[in-house]
Write a protein that holds these residues in place. Structure first.
Motif, PDB file in Angstrom:
ATOM      1  N   LEU A  61     -11.771 -30.068 -21.684  1.00 47.18           N
ATOM      2  CA  LEU A  61     -10.751 -29.710 -22.670  1.00 47.18           C
ATOM      3  C   LEU A  61     -11.198 -28.530 -23.529  1.00 47.18           C
ATOM      4  O   LEU A  61     -10.436 -27.599 -23.793  1.00 47.18           O
ATOM      5  CB  LEU A  61     -10.443 -30.934 -23.543  1.00 47.18           C
ATOM      6  CG  LEU A  61      -9.428 -30.712 -24.671  1.00 47.18           C
ATOM      7  CD1 LEU A  61      -8.083 -30.299 -24.084  1.00 47.18           C
ATOM      8  CD2 LEU A  61      -9.284 -31.990 -25.501  1.00 47.18           C
ATOM      9  N   ALA A  62     -12.454 -28.572 -23.983  1.00 47.26           N
ATOM     10  CA  ALA A  62     -12.968 -27.470 -24.806  1.00 47.26           C
ATOM     11  C   ALA A  62     -12.980 -26.162 -24.031  1.00 47.26           C
ATOM     12  O   ALA A  62     -12.641 -25.101 -24.551  1.00 47.26           O
ATOM     13  CB  ALA A  62     -14.370 -27.825 -25.302  1.00 47.26           C
ATOM     14  N   GLY A  64     -10.977 -25.335 -21.551  1.00 49.35           N
ATOM     15  CA  GLY A  64      -9.594 -24.865 -21.407  1.00 49.35           C
ATOM     16  C   GLY A  64      -9.078 -24.201 -22.668  1.00 49.35           C
ATOM     17  O   GLY A  64      -8.424 -23.142 -22.623  1.00 49.35           O
ATOM     18  N   LEU A  65      -9.381 -24.803 -23.825  1.00 51.12           N
ATOM     19  CA  LEU A  65      -8.947 -24.196 -25.090  1.00 51.12           C
ATOM     20  C   LEU A  65      -9.609 -22.845 -25.316  1.00 51.12           C
ATOM     21  O   LEU A  65      -8.979 -21.891 -25.787  1.00 51.12           O
ATOM     22  CB  LEU A  65      -9.261 -25.154 -26.249  1.00 51.12           C
ATOM     23  CG  LEU A  65      -8.450 -26.452 -26.293  1.00 51.12           C
ATOM     24  CD1 LEU A  65      -8.937 -27.350 -27.428  1.00 51.12           C
ATOM     25  CD2 LEU A  65      -6.959 -26.154 -26.466  1.00 51.12           C
ATOM     26  N   ALA A  66     -10.895 -22.757 -24.991  1.00 47.61           N
ATOM     27  CA  ALA A  66     -11.594 -21.483 -25.158  1.00 47.61           C
ATOM     28  C   ALA A  66     -11.022 -20.410 -24.251  1.00 47.61           C
ATOM     29  O   ALA A  66     -10.848 -19.249 -24.643  1.00 47.61           O
ATOM     30  CB  ALA A  66     -13.095 -21.689 -24.877  1.00 47.61           C
ATOM     31  N   ALA A  68      -7.893 -20.254 -23.025  1.00 49.62           N
ATOM     32  CA  ALA A  68      -6.576 -19.857 -23.522  1.00 49.62           C
ATOM     33  C   ALA A  68      -6.700 -18.927 -24.728  1.00 49.62           C
ATOM     34  O   ALA A  68      -5.981 -17.927 -24.855  1.00 49.62           O
ATOM     35  CB  ALA A  68      -5.773 -21.106 -23.888  1.00 49.62           C
ATOM     36  N   THR A  69      -7.634 -19.242 -25.629  1.00 44.95           N
ATOM     37  CA  THR A  69      -7.846 -18.387 -26.799  1.00 44.95           C
ATOM     38  C   THR A  69      -8.301 -16.992 -26.396  1.00 44.95           C
ATOM     39  O   THR A  69      -7.861 -15.975 -26.940  1.00 44.95           O
ATOM     40  CB  THR A  69      -8.880 -19.032 -27.736  1.00 44.95           C
ATOM     41  OG1 THR A  69      -8.438 -20.333 -28.102  1.00 44.95           O
ATOM     42  CG2 THR A  69      -9.078 -18.195 -28.987  1.00 44.95           C
TER      43      THR A  69
END
Length: 299
Positions: A61-62, A64-66, A68-69
């Motif tokens: 999850l971390a 994926g968020l990184a 996308a950012t």
């Protein structure tokens, strides 16, 4: 005597009246499917949390968020860097167009100045020779500037539509937009009316009209000899002063101007001039006519 019930099995038990409809009975008694019930019970036991609890799930999850950012940030930076470049390219193209138009106007002015020098030198030579026939011919043909009394007609665009009048209206033709903007047909009709009224020389926005001239349209633009003109349109015509103006106003073209003014809001102002100058035409080339050197006239 009532009939005795019939036993349904060896134990002597009686069957239910709806025994043959066991599937429907089960559906009515148990509305929720057992699979759904078990899933709901398991979800209630897990609680309202949706986040992964395992270390591997949290890491994914971390990541994926990184990612996308990073994508959003790179896109924003790229757009910001590209915007000044596109603006500079656009400004450069606009400046090139302005420079080209300026050079064209400058060359046009040079041509007019040189044409004026040639005309003055030619006039001086003819006057010295005592023969002005060539100068008169150049004035009639439109290659030389001429002066004299006449009229100045100012035509301006307007907005609005309408109807009315009792003369033939070219704006009723198919494909002709009934708007408050002046069209090539309007200018054509006005110029032809000036010729019929006795004009000896006519120009539109400084463009001299000759036998080879054409008034046409390119979209909403009006072209005179393939040169686009910008409204308002100033039409100069040399003629017999006040009599010339009255003849024009009483003719079909004058009535047509009144019609489009009342119907579409187009403005026209006609003034009598004691003296005005109509410039000579530029770039006239005879493609078929040749001077007759035989000395014999052909009827």
């Amino acid at each position: 005597m009532p009939a005795s019930p019939t036993p349904s099995d060896r134990d002597g038990r009686y069957s239910r009246p709806d025994a043959s409809m066991s599937l429907l009975t089960s559906v009515m008694d148990h509305g929720l499917d057992e699979g759904y019930a078990e899933a709901a019970k398991a979800r209630a036991g897990e609680g309202p949390r949706r986040m992964p609890t395992a270390l591997k799930g949290k890491a994914v999850l971390a990541l994926g968020l990184a990612l996308a950012t990073t994508v959003v940030t790179v896109g924003a930076v790229t757009s910001r860097q590209a915007a000044p470049t596109l603006a500079k390219e656009r400004d450069a193209l606009v400046q090139r167009v302005k420079d080209a138009n300026g050079n064209t106007d400058h060359l046009q002015q040079q041509i007019q100045d040189l044409r004026g020098k040639v005309d003055r030198a030619q006039s001086q030579a003819l006057q010295a020779d005592g023969n002005d026939a060539l100068a008169q011919l150049a004035g009639r043909a439109g290659t030389a500037a001429v002066s004299g009394p006449g009229v100045k007609l100012l035509l301006e665009d307007a907005s609005g539509t309408g109807a009315g009048g009792s003369v033939s209206n070219p704006r009723e033709a198919d494909g002709f937009s009934n708007t408050g903007r002046l069209k090539d047909r309007d200018i054509q009709l006005v110029v032809n009316g000036l010729w019929r009224a006795g004009a000896e020389a006519v120009s539109v926005n400084g463009q001299r009209l000759t036998e080879l001239s054409a008034i046409r349209a390119a979209g909403d633009a009006v072209l005179v000899d393939n040169r686009p003109l910008v409204p308002p349109y100033t039409v100069l015509a040399i003629g017999n002063g006040a009599k010339f103006a009255q003849t024009f106003q009483d003719g079909e073209a004058g009535r047509y101007l009144k019609l489009i003014q009342d119907g579409y809001g187009i403005k026209s102002t006609l003034t009598v001039q004691k003296k005005l100058t109509v410039p000579g035409a530029l770039g006239i080339t005879l493609r078929y006519a040749q001077p007759d050197t035989s000395g014999a006239a052909t009827p």
